[in-house]
Design an enzyme around this catalytic site. Structure first.
Site, short mmCIF file in Angstrom:
data_model
loop_
_atom_site.label_atom_id
_atom_site.label_comp_id
_atom_site.label_asym_id
_atom_site.label_seq_id
_atom_site.Cartn_x
_atom_site.Cartn_y
_atom_site.Cartn_z
N GLU A 119 8.43 -2.41 -22.88
CA GLU A 119 7.92 -3.24 -21.78
C GLU A 119 6.41 -3.33 -21.85
OE1 GLU A 119 9.55 -1.83 -18.09
OE2 GLU A 119 11.54 -2.51 -18.63
N HIS A 243 4.51 -8.00 -8.94
CA HIS A 243 5.28 -8.27 -10.15
C HIS A 243 5.03 -9.72 -10.54
CE1 HIS A 243 8.48 -8.63 -13.04
NE2 HIS A 243 8.62 -7.32 -13.00
N ARG A 289 1.18 -5.54 -16.50
CA ARG A 289 1.70 -6.54 -15.57
C ARG A 289 0.66 -7.08 -14.59
NH1 ARG A 289 6.09 -3.03 -12.40
NH2 ARG A 289 7.31 -3.77 -14.12
N HIS A 350 5.37 -5.87 -5.28
CA HIS A 350 6.42 -5.15 -5.99
C HIS A 350 6.37 -3.63 -5.82
CE1 HIS A 350 9.44 -4.53 -8.99
NE2 HIS A 350 8.63 -3.92 -9.83
N ARG A 385 0.34 1.06 -11.92
CA ARG A 385 1.51 1.76 -12.48
C ARG A 385 1.97 1.10 -13.78
NH1 ARG A 385 7.65 0.80 -11.40
NH2 ARG A 385 6.83 -1.30 -11.25
#
Ligand SMILES: Cc1cc2nc3c(=O)[nH]c(=O)nc-3n(C[C@H](O)[C@H](O)[C@H](O)COP(=O)(O)OP(=O)(O)OC[C@H]3O[C@@H](n4cnc5c(N)ncnc54)[C@H](O)[C@@H]3O)c2cc1C
Length: 538
Positions: A119, A243, A289, A350, A385
């Site tokens: 990811e 997100h 992200r 998110h 994160r």
């Protein structure tokens, strides 16, 4: 319904990955009440798609996982905590496998190996998953194990209102101690005082503070607000992760399109088909992200797009149906065939990186009170994160807190004192529920419009004033009318909103998830520290 007058050894609040892990860890060492405000499987944990990150492949290393976590955290991760979580990860995953969690595997030569996903922000493949329903599978296995424990009783529709501390019992001075909580029964509208030697907040995040979110309805930041009211320190609330890719469709309430799609080569496209991520980061779609979310937000604002698109059509249809069955099915329900069509996406709130400040064992600064999972600020995530590190955090801290609480209870078995029952005073049934609905909407819109992905001091100030006004109104309403679930949650989202705004105003730099046009640079000389708020300073 949870009974009054009983004394529990452990009161666990929340039935996501952290609460279930904690409950299992203490189940053979005392009587456990696990309260959860909805059905027990309604949690962010259940909706987690991508998977759980850990060092599993021989080509991976603890150093690499730690380095990726630190890079994402933009200077604010606590390195000792990162090291600890990364190293304990594989053991916690083995626990899950032993409990019967079925992660996806594939044939590698003659051997069956777990299929590791990659990811954004991870430099190796290290994400164990179960299709794109990883959270559901983990929660299933943990719930079956918890339900087998005779010492654990699960109470659904039981919403924690406030902690019962010795301050609330009228004993001032000395360190604050927690002896349980007031629990609201959503089915019959009563509030019970529940006494416990140990209380653990596992209430998850607060996506519902924002208008658009990937989080389920239960994510109203209750644990942060409850702990704050009781006197606990709250940290790093300005770091709220958006997100990048939530499905954009009028009928899809909050459906996330996992990052793993980009891990499998999906490209982000403007409506005219051109790609844009290379202009924002050398790793393009595999950038962390927050960078992807900023890029999409920027593209939408500059060009006036309602959404952008995610294109995974280069992958064989059969592979997509097998690897992402849930996404394929849900998109199909909305008329989108992901094997042939681009998926319309927008960013949405998110993950809450901040929370109740804890140490390496999940202890808060209130005695006998722990916090684990998304509700906690452990130092793992810093200013941002890394994807798939949060399920891991819930597992590691749920377990560590359980071990610590067991030891603490064995050393000191002082029973809880007699607790006062809930006193509704002169409150009456409300005939103006519209006030609650209106204020819910106002908090969430204010946060979305003024405290979103890119911030400014002027917009934050505006938000601060509005939220303060709403809090005043909610306070009055709270004392005048009998409580309802909606009112209790509204009070909590307003408190969490105020904490986010206050933290965002105080950090005069841009770092990780906190980006303000008035202080666009990262400033390590002044701001290389957490933002901690204690109730006495507020
Ligand atoms: C759509 C989605 C996808 C995600 N994908 C991933 C992923 O692939 N990998 C990853 O690592 N992370 C992922 N995350 C983040 C991750 O799922 C969460 O951070 C993690 O599951 C939080 O676990 P938790 O146990 O702390 O809280 P949760 O799982 O949210 O559980 C909180 C529990 O507390 C209960 N509760 C809340 N307030 C109260 C109250 N006042 N009284 C009683 N009960 C209460 C709730 O009902 C719930 O049972 C995702 C999140 C979402 C929303």
């Amino acid at each position: 319904m949870i009974p009054s007058g009983e004394r529990w050894d452990y009161l666990v609040i929340g039935s996501g990955i952290a609460g279930l892990t904690f409950a299992l860890g203490v189940a053979e060492h005392g009587r456990v009440a696990l309260v959860t405000k909805d059905r027990s499987d309604e949690s962010s944990s259940s909706y987690a798609q991508g998977g759980v990150a850990t060092v599993w492949s021989p080509e991976d290393s603890f150093e690499s996982h730690a380095a990726d976590t630190l890079t994402a955290g933009a200077g604010l991760c606590h390195e000792d905590v990162v090291e600890m979580v990364v190293r304990e990860g594989p053991e916690r995953i083995r626990d899950l496998i032993e409990l019967g969690t079925r992660f996806d595997s594939r044939l590698e030569g003659d051997a069956v190996e777990y299929d590791l996903g990659r990811e954004g922000g991870h430099s190796r493949r290290r994400v164990l998953h179960a299709g794109d329903l990883t959270g559901q599978e983990i929660v299933r296995a943990l719930t079956v194990a918890v339900r087998r424990q005779p010492n654990v009783t699960v109470f659904e529709n039981a919403l924690a209102v406030d902690l019962l501390t010795d301050r609330k019992l009228g004993r001032d001075g000395g360190p604050v101690t927690c002896w349980g909580a007031y629990i609201f029964d959503r089915e019959n509208g009563t509030v019970r005082a529940v006494a416990a030697r140990t209380t653990v907040l596992c209430t998850g995040g607060a996506g519902k503070v924002y208008l658009y979110t990937t989080n389920p309805d239960v994510a109203t930041g209750d644990g942060v607000a409850i702990a704050f009211r009781a006197g606990a320190a709250i940290g790093n609330m300005e770091f709220f992760q958006f997100h990048p890719t939530c499905l954009y469709h009028p009928r899809a309430k909050s459906f996330l399109i996992t990052e793993a799609l980009r891990g499998e080569g999906a490209r982000l496209r403007r409506p005219d088909g051109t790609t844009f991520m290379k202009a924002y980061h050398p790793d393009a779609e595999l950038a962390p992200r927050d960078i992807v979310a900023h890029a999409i937000d920027h593209e939408m604002k500059v060009h006036g797009y309602e959404n952008v698109y995610l294109d995974i059509t280069h992958q064989p249809a059969a592979y997509l149906e097998e690897r992402f069955p849930n996404i394929a099915r849900r998109c199909r329900e909305f008329g989108i065939d992901i094997t042939r069509e681009w998926i319309p996406v927008v960013p949405a709130a998110h993950y809450m990186c901040g929370g109740v400040v804890t140490d390496r064992d999940g202890q808060t600064d209130i005695s006998r009170l722990y916090a684990c999972g998304e509700v906690a600020m452990t130092g793992l995530h810093g200013a941002n994160r890394l994807a798939s590190n949060s399920l891991l955090e819930g597992l590691v801290f749920g377990r560590r807190a359980a071990l610590h609480a067991r030891r603490a209870l064995a050393a000191d078995r002082t029973p809880p004192p007699a607790l006062p029952e809930w006193n509704p005073g002169t409150a009456v049934n409300s005939d103006e529920s519209v006030v609650v609905t209106q204020n819910w909407d106002e908090v969430r819109r204010t946060m979305w419009n003024f405290v979103g992905i890119v911030r400014s001091t002027r917009r934050l100030e505006r938000a601060r004033k509005r939220i303060a006004m709403l809090q005043e109104e909610i306070r009055e309403y709270y004392w005048d009318f009998l409580v309802t679930g909606d009112l209790l949650e509204l009070r909590n989202i307003a408190t969490v909103a105020a904490l986010i705004v206050r933290s965002a105003l105080s950090r005069r730099e841009s770092r990780g998830l906190h980006c303000t046009i008035d202080h666009p640079e990262r400033d390590d000389a002044q701001w290389l520290h957490d933002t901690i708020i204690t109730p006495s300073e507020f």
